[in-house]
Design a protein around this motif. Structure first.
Motif, short mmCIF file in Angstrom:
data_model
loop_
_atom_site.label_atom_id
_atom_site.label_comp_id
_atom_site.label_asym_id
_atom_site.label_seq_id
_atom_site.Cartn_x
_atom_site.Cartn_y
_atom_site.Cartn_z
N THR A 157 -4.64 -0.43 -8.44
CA THR A 157 -5.97 -0.76 -7.91
C THR A 157 -6.15 -0.03 -6.58
O THR A 157 -5.18 0.47 -5.99
N HIS A 158 -7.36 0.03 -6.14
CA HIS A 158 -7.70 0.73 -4.90
C HIS A 158 -8.30 -0.24 -3.90
O HIS A 158 -8.92 -1.22 -4.28
N PRO A 159 -8.15 0.05 -2.60
CA PRO A 159 -8.70 -0.85 -1.58
C PRO A 159 -10.23 -0.88 -1.62
O PRO A 159 -10.87 0.12 -1.99
N LEU A 160 -10.79 -2.00 -1.23
CA LEU A 160 -12.24 -2.09 -1.10
C LEU A 160 -12.73 -1.27 0.09
O LEU A 160 -13.85 -0.75 0.06
N ASP A 161 -11.92 -1.17 1.11
CA ASP A 161 -12.25 -0.40 2.30
C ASP A 161 -12.30 1.09 1.95
O ASP A 161 -11.29 1.70 1.59
N HIS A 162 -13.48 1.69 2.07
CA HIS A 162 -13.64 3.08 1.65
C HIS A 162 -12.81 4.05 2.49
O HIS A 162 -12.40 5.10 2.00
N LEU A 163 -12.52 3.72 3.73
CA LEU A 163 -11.72 4.61 4.56
C LEU A 163 -10.29 4.71 4.02
O LEU A 163 -9.73 5.80 3.91
N GLY A 186 -6.48 7.95 -0.06
CA GLY A 186 -5.60 7.98 -1.22
C GLY A 186 -4.65 6.81 -1.30
O GLY A 186 -3.65 6.86 -2.03
N ILE A 187 -4.94 5.75 -0.56
CA ILE A 187 -4.08 4.57 -0.60
C ILE A 187 -4.38 3.77 -1.87
O ILE A 187 -5.53 3.62 -2.27
N GLU A 188 -3.32 3.27 -2.48
CA GLU A 188 -3.41 2.42 -3.66
C GLU A 188 -2.46 1.23 -3.49
O GLU A 188 -1.59 1.25 -2.63
N THR A 189 -2.64 0.25 -4.35
CA THR A 189 -1.65 -0.82 -4.52
C THR A 189 -1.48 -1.03 -6.02
O THR A 189 -2.31 -0.59 -6.82
N ALA A 190 -0.43 -1.72 -6.39
CA ALA A 190 -0.17 -2.02 -7.80
C ALA A 190 0.46 -3.40 -7.91
O ALA A 190 1.26 -3.79 -7.06
N GLU A 228 0.85 -1.19 0.00
CA GLU A 228 0.00 0.00 0.00
C GLU A 228 0.89 1.24 0.00
O GLU A 228 1.89 1.30 0.71
N TYR A 229 0.51 2.22 -0.82
CA TYR A 229 1.28 3.46 -0.92
C TYR A 229 0.33 4.63 -1.16
O TYR A 229 -0.83 4.44 -1.54
N PHE A 230 0.83 5.83 -0.94
CA PHE A 230 0.06 7.04 -1.20
C PHE A 230 0.50 7.61 -2.54
O PHE A 230 1.64 8.08 -2.68
N SER A 231 -0.39 7.59 -3.50
CA SER A 231 -0.05 8.09 -4.84
C SER A 231 0.14 9.60 -4.85
O SER A 231 0.72 10.15 -5.80
N SER A 232 -0.31 10.28 -3.81
CA SER A 232 -0.16 11.74 -3.74
C SER A 232 1.24 12.16 -3.27
O SER A 232 1.52 13.35 -3.17
N ASP A 233 2.10 11.19 -3.01
CA ASP A 233 3.47 11.47 -2.59
C ASP A 233 4.15 12.42 -3.58
O ASP A 233 3.97 12.31 -4.80
#
Length: 185
Positions: free
Chosen positions: A114-120, A125-129, A15-20
């Motif tokens: 992709t994005h987490p299923l957890d809306h929080l 802004g958490i993503e995974t790839a 998991e990472y923050f794409s807004s970095d």
């Protein structure tokens, strides 16, 4: 103990923050290069190829028809005699690797993100790839979508409009939403 940068997390499938800030700068660089490539004159193919080779690793004879868009570029590798028609989009937060003699029809989307299923988590802004690997001699039809974490085997054909959400065996044709094997070659 040193913590990982957001870029290191992204490349490792964490998991990472794409807004970095660094990732934002990397995306801006790729978008500038894509803009230059897409605006190149038809008679300047050599200069256009140099832009592509600045964006990512490209084998001999590789060519992409503009427009082309990607997120980072540095996570893309294409083999020899790779050809992509107009409108290819590659969201390359993770590695995207193409073998030799791959042909891509117009309007194809390839996304490692992709994005987490957890809306929080998603709202933060958490993503995974997850990496995508395309074998040799693959043909990807018009408007197909290849989702994160997929491996496409050698000699496979992805039918137009297919949404590929699971691995594609070698020597098969897949079609549909979601894509499934319709023929063995």
């Amino acid at each position: 103990m040193t913590s990982l940068s957001e870029k290191q997390k992204m490349v490792q499938g964490l998991e990472y923050f794409s807004s970095d800030k660094q990732l934002h700068q990397d995306r801006e660089r790729a978008k500038q290069l894509c803009q230059q490539f897409n605006a190149s004159a038809i008679d300047k193919r050599k200069a256009s190829r140099a832009i592509i080779k600045t964006l990512f690793e490209a084998g001999a004879g590789a060519w992409i028809e503009p427009p082309f868009f990607c997120d980072y570029g540095y996570n893309i590798s294409v083999g020899k005699q790779f050809y992509a028609n107009h409108g290819l989009v590659i969201l390359d937060a993770a590695k995207v690797t193409f073998g030799d003699n791959v042909m891509i029809a117009p309007g194809v989307l390839i996304s490692t993100a992709t994005h987490p299923l957890d809306h929080l988590k998603r709202n933060k802004g958490i993503e995974t790839a997850h990496p995508i690997s395309v074998g040799n001699n693959v043909w990807i039809g018009m408007g197909a979508k290849i989702l994160d974490g997929i491996t496409i085997g050698d000699n496979a054909v992805i039918a137009a409009g297919a949404v590929v959400n699971k691995d594609v065996p070698a020597n098969t044709v897949v079609a549909g939403v979601p894509a499934g094997v319709i023929k063995h070659l």
